[in-house]
Design an enzyme around this catalytic site. Structure first.
Site, PDB file in Angstrom:
ATOM      1  CG  ASN A 104     -14.656 -26.720 -12.974  1.00  0.00           C
ATOM      2  OD1 ASN A 104     -14.591 -28.064 -13.028  1.00  0.00           O
ATOM      3  ND2 ASN A 104     -13.342 -25.996 -12.446  1.00  0.00           N
ATOM      4  CB  SER A 128     -15.231 -18.893  -8.507  1.00  0.00           C
ATOM      5  OG  SER A 128     -14.337 -18.763  -9.674  1.00  0.00           O
ATOM      6  CG  HIS A 177     -16.853 -19.448 -17.085  1.00  0.00           C
ATOM      7  ND1 HIS A 177     -17.720 -19.269 -16.076  1.00  0.00           N
ATOM      8  CD2 HIS A 177     -15.808 -19.585 -16.645  1.00  0.00           C
ATOM      9  CE1 HIS A 177     -16.959 -19.625 -15.025  1.00  0.00           C
ATOM     10  NE2 HIS A 177     -15.999 -19.877 -15.288  1.00  0.00           N
TER      11      HIS A 177
HETATM   12  O1  LIG Z   1      -9.950 -21.753 -12.119  1.00  0.00           O
HETATM   13  P1  LIG Z   1     -11.094 -21.620 -11.125  1.00  0.00           P
HETATM   14  O2  LIG Z   1     -12.449 -21.788 -11.573  1.00  0.00           O
HETATM   15  O3  LIG Z   1     -11.009 -20.563 -10.441  1.00  0.00           O
HETATM   16  O4  LIG Z   1     -10.827 -22.935 -10.448  1.00  0.00           O
HETATM   17  C1  LIG Z   1     -11.476 -24.044 -10.320  1.00  0.00           C
HETATM   18  O5  LIG Z   1     -11.067 -24.810 -11.343  1.00  0.00           O
HETATM   19  C2  LIG Z   1      -9.604 -25.271 -11.358  1.00  0.00           C
HETATM   20  C3  LIG Z   1      -9.480 -26.245 -12.587  1.00  0.00           C
HETATM   21  O6  LIG Z   1     -10.396 -27.355 -12.632  1.00  0.00           O
HETATM   22  C4  LIG Z   1      -9.546 -26.274 -10.119  1.00  0.00           C
HETATM   23  O7  LIG Z   1      -7.743 -26.484 -10.061  1.00  0.00           O
HETATM   24  C5  LIG Z   1      -9.880 -25.155  -8.715  1.00  0.00           C
HETATM   25  O8  LIG Z   1      -9.522 -26.036  -7.628  1.00  0.00           O
HETATM   26  C6  LIG Z   1     -11.283 -24.972  -8.903  1.00  0.00           C
HETATM   27  O9  LIG Z   1     -11.584 -24.081  -7.809  1.00  0.00           O
END
Ligand SMILES: O=P(O)(O)O[C@H]1O[C@H](CO)[C@@H](O)[C@H](O)[C@H]1O
Ligand SMILES: O=P(O)(O)O[C@H]1O[C@H](CO)[C@@H](O)[C@H](O)[C@H]1O
Lengths: 354, 354
Positions: free
Chosen positions: B156, B164, B169
């Site tokens: 992501n 976040s 990463h």
């Molecule tokens: O694991 P993280 O980066 O805190 O969270 C992010 O990625 C996850 C996996 O795709 C999702 O389920 C979360 O909603 C998103 O905020």
């Protein structure tokens, strides 16, 4: 007893309407959040450029009626058009890789109220019922056109849900095709009827009303639950109450319309009261297509997909694992229902300013 | 000639991997946007609380290695756990409405680089190749565990995609189950092989390379296209080049790994150069499950789902019609490829600051 407990252990649940599993991680509700924050705007100042106001001139040059209740017009930027030439490239049957087909349709914008700063959560039951009536009129008007086989009614509420104007309004995208999510849901309901002899959503609503734990609003005509298979943290389904069979809005008499308005009011007030903010969501209706076929196996239902997770500013992102794999949630449907049931469904935290 | 032209007329396209149609409205690219704006943060200042830095102490109390290239650790807030008790409630076969099953798994966080302010788009090819190697190691390590049947690798990127921490990463969520999207994609590929005798993505890549119009990066080993059936405005798929068959990362030798790194670098540089911003996306790999079965009908491929639509601040919302009905896009896949092909795939608009 070290057995499996879905209130505690990571598990998957199955959505019998979408025919898809989703991942549920109840142990994970307490992880910290350092990511982005949403702004949920509470002030809804009067904006003279608001093109949904009574009498406003729209981008197209057209002028809105000086409406006093609700108002509908053809979307100036419709995703579907009534006069597309017919045609098709490739076909699924032939396993082609480049498959496209022309579609026709009509898109409308529905203004819910002349006031720019009211939301459904703050409307009276009569005002909400006027929306249900408006939906019914347009479902029937569009549905009666030979080229329209499905009428998708929906509302995007809040900037977090891509809504570009806070004026209370919804949309209709109607077309010659049945959109995929409805197609699959109808297929599931037809299969269930064939296998079990009863309607899927009648069987389901009876069990939920008996179990009570996921019910968040209920009257003689409609029941609202956090479905057992909810993907979004506070996803809600409003469906006909036990013993009722409504294939579409056309099956609702005035009493049932008022029952639906009551359920919608209760759900949206709980939503707003939960984090004391104007709760963003997308909602819409799955109901019988208008292609003239028999849909007696189907129950109409409203689906609410709200994006908030933990507060007015922290939302659930359906990204990464969710996009590549399958939806995932932290708190369970039962925990979500508990939280919504703690707050009022009759009083709105921000008393309506008249 | 008033015939159907998918460069102009509203239509649906079919995705043979997901087995789903989506709506495409090419005439609608010029509608105005008054909605929310994303903030795409260009400054990535050093933050001493960044818990992905070499030597940082994490929330769990654990200390990161003083890594100089890549680094992996178990997610402190894993959505899946290795020791869930087995168990199941209801079953699909019996048409139950309350169906749940316990799942096991392991989640890892993968740091791509010691520097907090680099993204893949700004890395050297060697640095990107180190990520591909890291992925391969963990695909094989997790995949060799008897309870792990699928290893979902993803990234992501950007706050708009729920990320976040801007430190470069990705993540791995691996589990006892094959997530729905991969399950369906594998089923589609198996059916295609059976019906046509060739691999779906080999057939597809050959046709795309011949047509050229949707190709945005290409080398001896991998080809990147905006798929004909793309749902997100700038969705990209990286798949093995004509003549290559890679079921998973394990099939890549060093030369192929370097080819994949080259394709990833080109795609992400085009992305960043398009709107001159750090392009947010979710990406991940669909590849062979690790359950020991035969997946010779499958091709590994990378999927990029970026959310931006028109500029660094205007994103596409998959809401309303998309949630209730099916995905919808305005500009066509061909138009998106044209736009990406205008900008450089070798030079990044923000020269790397060393
Ligand atoms: O694991 P993280 O980066 O805190 O969270 C992010 O990625 C996850 C996996 O795709 C999702 O389920 C979360 O909603 C998103 O905020
Ligand atoms: O029509 P609007 O409100 O401008 O646009 C919004 O709703 C549409 C229908 O759900 C979506 O396709 C758009 O992505 C969204 O921004």
């Amino acid at each position: 007893d070290p057995g499996f407990d879905y209130n505690e252990h990571p598990h998957r649940r199955y959505n019998p309407l979408t025919q898809r599993w989703l991942l549920c991680s109840p142990h994970r509700t307490k992880r910290p959040w350092q990511g982005g924050k949403e702004t949920v705007n509470e002030d809804r100042p009067y904006d003279p450029r608001n093109n949904l106001l009574p009498g406003a001139v729209r981008t197209s040059g057209e002028v809105n009626l000086e409406y006093e209740s609700t108002f509908a017009f053809t979307n100036d930027f419709s995703a579907l058009l009534p006069d597309t030439p017919h045609g098709q490239v490739g076909s699924v049957e032939n396993n082609n890789l480049f498959i496209a087909e022309a579609v026709r349709g009509e898109c409308r914008v529905l203004c819910f109220h002349p006031r720019h700063d009211l939301t459904i959560a703050e409307m009276t039951q009569e005002e909400i019922q006027a929306i249900v009536t408006l939906w019914t009129i347009h479902y029937e008007d569009l549905g009666s056109k030979p080229s329209i086989n499905y009428v998708q009614i929906f509302e995007n509420k809040g900037a977090a849900m891509g809504c570009s104007n806070p004026h209370p309004h919804g949309q209709i995208w109607s077309g010659s095709f049945i959109p995929e999510n409805s197609r699959v849901s109808l297929e599931s309901q037809a299969n269930y009827k064939k296998a079990k002899g009863i309607l899927l959503l009648q069987d389901y609503v009876e069990q939920e009303v008996e179990k009570k734990i996921r019910v968040i609003a209920q009257n003689e005509y409609f029941v609202a639950v956090i479905p057992f298979w909810a993907a979004w943290p506070y996803e809600v389904m409003i469906m006909p109450a036990p013993g009722r069979h409504y294939k579409s809005l056309s099956d609702l008499d005035d009493a049932a319309k008022s029952g639906l308005a009551d359920a919608m009011g209760r759900v949206t007030r709980r939503y707003d009261n939960l984090f004391e903010c104007s709760f963003p969501y997308s909602m819409g209706i799955h109901q019988a297509p208008t292609d003239g076929k028999d849909y007696s196996f189907a129950q109409m239902h409203l689906l609410y997909y709200p994006c908030l997770l933990r507060s007015a500013t922290v939302k659930k992102f359906m990204v990464g694992f969710e996009m590549l794999g399958e939806p995932q949630r932290d708190l369970t449907a039962e925990q979500a229902a508990d939280k919504l049931n703690v707050v009022s469904d009759t009083e709105h935290y921000r008393k309506r300013l008249s």
